[in-house]
Scaffold this motif. Structure first.
Motif, PDB file in Angstrom:
ATOM      1  N   LEU A   1     129.960  24.230  35.214  1.00  0.00           N
ATOM      2  CA  LEU A   1     130.459  24.994  36.833  1.00  0.00           C
ATOM      3  C   LEU A   1     130.286  24.151  37.893  1.00  0.00           C
ATOM      4  O   LEU A   1     130.814  24.635  38.897  1.00  0.00           O
TER       5      LEU A   1
ATOM      6  N   SER B   1     138.261  24.393  33.206  1.00  0.00           N
ATOM      7  CA  SER B   1     138.745  25.389  32.792  1.00  0.00           C
ATOM      8  C   SER B   1     140.157  25.437  31.691  1.00  0.00           C
ATOM      9  O   SER B   1     140.938  25.473  32.392  1.00  0.00           O
TER      10      SER B   1
ATOM     11  N   PHE C   1     129.399  33.695  34.661  1.00  0.00           N
ATOM     12  CA  PHE C   1     130.220  32.557  35.170  1.00  0.00           C
ATOM     13  C   PHE C   1     131.047  32.041  33.979  1.00  0.00           C
ATOM     14  O   PHE C   1     131.772  31.403  34.866  1.00  0.00           O
ATOM     15  N   GLU C   2     130.134  31.098  32.826  1.00  0.00           N
ATOM     16  CA  GLU C   2     131.955  30.443  32.207  1.00  0.00           C
ATOM     17  C   GLU C   2     132.688  31.214  31.044  1.00  0.00           C
ATOM     18  O   GLU C   2     133.696  30.370  30.922  1.00  0.00           O
TER      19      GLU C   2
ATOM     20  N   ARG D   1     135.987  28.823  31.023  1.00  0.00           N
ATOM     21  CA  ARG D   1     135.132  27.081  31.811  1.00  0.00           C
ATOM     22  C   ARG D   1     134.376  26.438  31.166  1.00  0.00           C
ATOM     23  O   ARG D   1     132.915  26.779  31.106  1.00  0.00           O
TER      24      ARG D   1
END
Length: 460
Positions: free
Chosen positions: A152, A159, A233-234, A164
């Motif tokens: 992150l 990504s 988030f990923e 990501r």
């Protein structure tokens, strides 16, 4: 009264050597078969590749004779065979796509394999007793979570394919989540050894299931939220599932309470449904899973459909190495290497490969049962389960048992991060198995025999 035997068990190193030579021989035959099927001649560099792979394998075997004499004799041959078969299939995809040897993925994979074996060797030299890792429980936990969050970072985070999960520094890229699973396994083992008595305390009984106390639900809720964070988030469904599943499995092994499994499954279902309602990429993967051949799914991605058709073309016995078309599937050398094997080796060959994984996991669990300390038991079981869960997630994804997750098949798939992490996992299992199978030192034997004799005298 326990009886301590003075007869030292067999180390198993000769058995390991014989199986290792057989594994390298099978890899060599597969490489020769590939050359004959694609060009009608022996593959170039056959002697150099064969001797090099044999030399690396034998070097690791010699290290085990020296530093881990009583390690499990089946683990190294199994891993050597899987790694070698992966190299052959990656080279086969390179040939199908017209890549030269110098520019192919197989050469990079071979270099990563040599580096991974070197790192595994260093682990055996540096770690003389697995129990030393317990001192670094919290350090391992902090480092593991930091590695999970590293992609992150705005500069080095990268990504690829919608997830990501990579970091890139110059021309080099790395997937830190592969290393994070090892550190988190160490952290979970150390943490649960300290807290399993409190976590085992029974609470209320509902529907015949004894639930834990409300105050003890904190760890599993934190793990659930952390896994959801990775997913959110990923956008990495695979790492999220692997991380949470590893914790729940080790929690069950530590406490032997089925209620933790029930709570874990309930939280997983709730999290998966919430992710499905919230994120478009999760909805896309569900669409590809449930309706793979629909026009909408094929317009989005026909990767899964091509993988399934490739395995269907292979049938029961396969088309033969070098005679299929695995290159028609995207990422046939990494995420979809299982359909590549299914097409050219057939269902029988693919089942044989899965049997090797099952045997490897069984040896890891056997190591867990034989280890004399609680930390080693949990660590060996956790490492073995993470390997089993990753295989299930990968094979389940490409066969439409579950949605695709983006994980790679250990030892088979192309990728340096995965090789480094999984060979390190093997080194840890070998170190723990050496401790589990090693005979009790003579001094401890004499002490145990003396105590047993005293107990017999007192009883009489």
């Amino acid at each position: 009264m326990s009886i301590v035997s003075s007869v030292a068990p067999r180390s198993g190193r000769t058995t390991e050597l014989i199986l290792l030579l057989g594994a390298v021989g099978i890899v060599g035959l597969a490489y020769v078969n590939l050359g004959l099927a694609t060009t009608g001649t022996l593959p170039p560099g056959l002697a150099a590749v064969g001797v090099g792979y044999l030399a690396v394998s034998l070097a690791f075997h010699v290290v085990l004779r020296w530093k881990a004499k009583y390690a499990d004799p089946l683990i190294l041959p199994i891993v050597t065979l899987l790694n070698g078969l992966g190299l052959v299939m990656i080279h086969r995809v390179d040939i199908a796509r017209g890549r030269e040897i110098a520019d192919g993925v197989a050469l990079r994979q071979l270099m990563w394999s040599a580096l991974a074996v070197a790192i595994a060797t260093a682990v055996l030299f540096a770690l003389r007793d697995h129990r030393l890792l317990r001192r670094y429980t919290w350090i391992a936990g902090v480092a593991g979570f930091a590695l999970l969050l590293l992609p992150l970072m705005p500069i080095i985070g990268n990504s690829e394919y919608g997830s990501r999960i990579w970091i890139r520094v110059g021309p080099l890229s790395f997937q830190p989540g592969e290393v994070a699973k090892l550190l988190l396994a160490v952290f979970f083992a150390g943490y649960l050894v300290q807290t399993r008595d409190a976590l085992s305390v029974a609470g209320r009984k509902i529907l015949g299931l004894t639930l834990p106390r409300a105050r003890d639900l904190g760890p599993i809720l934190i793990a659930w939220l952390a896994s959801l964070s990775v997913l959110v988030f990923e956008r990495d469904l695979g790492s999220s599932l692997l991380f949470f599943g590893l914790f729940v499995a080790m929690l069950y092994i530590a406490t032997e309470r089925v209620s933790w499994i029930a709570i874990g499954l309930a939280l997983f279902v709730a999290g998966a449904y919430l992710a499905y309602l919230t994120f478009g990429h999760v909805q896309t993967r569900v669409l590809l899973w449930l309706d793979t051949f629909s026009p909408e799914a094929l317009h989005t991605s026909d990767q899964l459909a091509k993988g399934l058709m490739g395995m269907a073309a292979g049938g029961m016995i396969g088309t033969g190495i070098g005679r299929g078309r695995p290159d028609l599937t995207y990422l046939a050398e990494s995420d979809f290497i299982v359909p590549s094997f299914g097409e050219e080796l057939g269902m029988i060959g693919l089942f044989a490969i899965l049997a090797l994984y099952a045997l490897l996991v069984e040896r890891g669990l056997r190591t867990s049962l034989g280890t004399r300390d609680g930390f080693g038991k949990l660590l060996a079981a956790g490492l073995s389960f993470s390997l089993a869960l990753q295989c299930f997630v990968v094979v389940g994804g490409v066969t439409r048992v579950i949605p695709l997750t983006g994980l790679t098949m250990p030892f088979l798939s192309a990728g340096g991060s995965s090789l480094l992490a999984n060979w390190t996992l093997v080194a840890l299992l070998l170190r723990i198995s050496d401790h589990a199978r090693r005979p009790v030192p003579d001094a401890q034997q004499a002490s145990a025999v003396g105590e047993a004799h005293t107990q017999v005298v007192r009883l009489s």
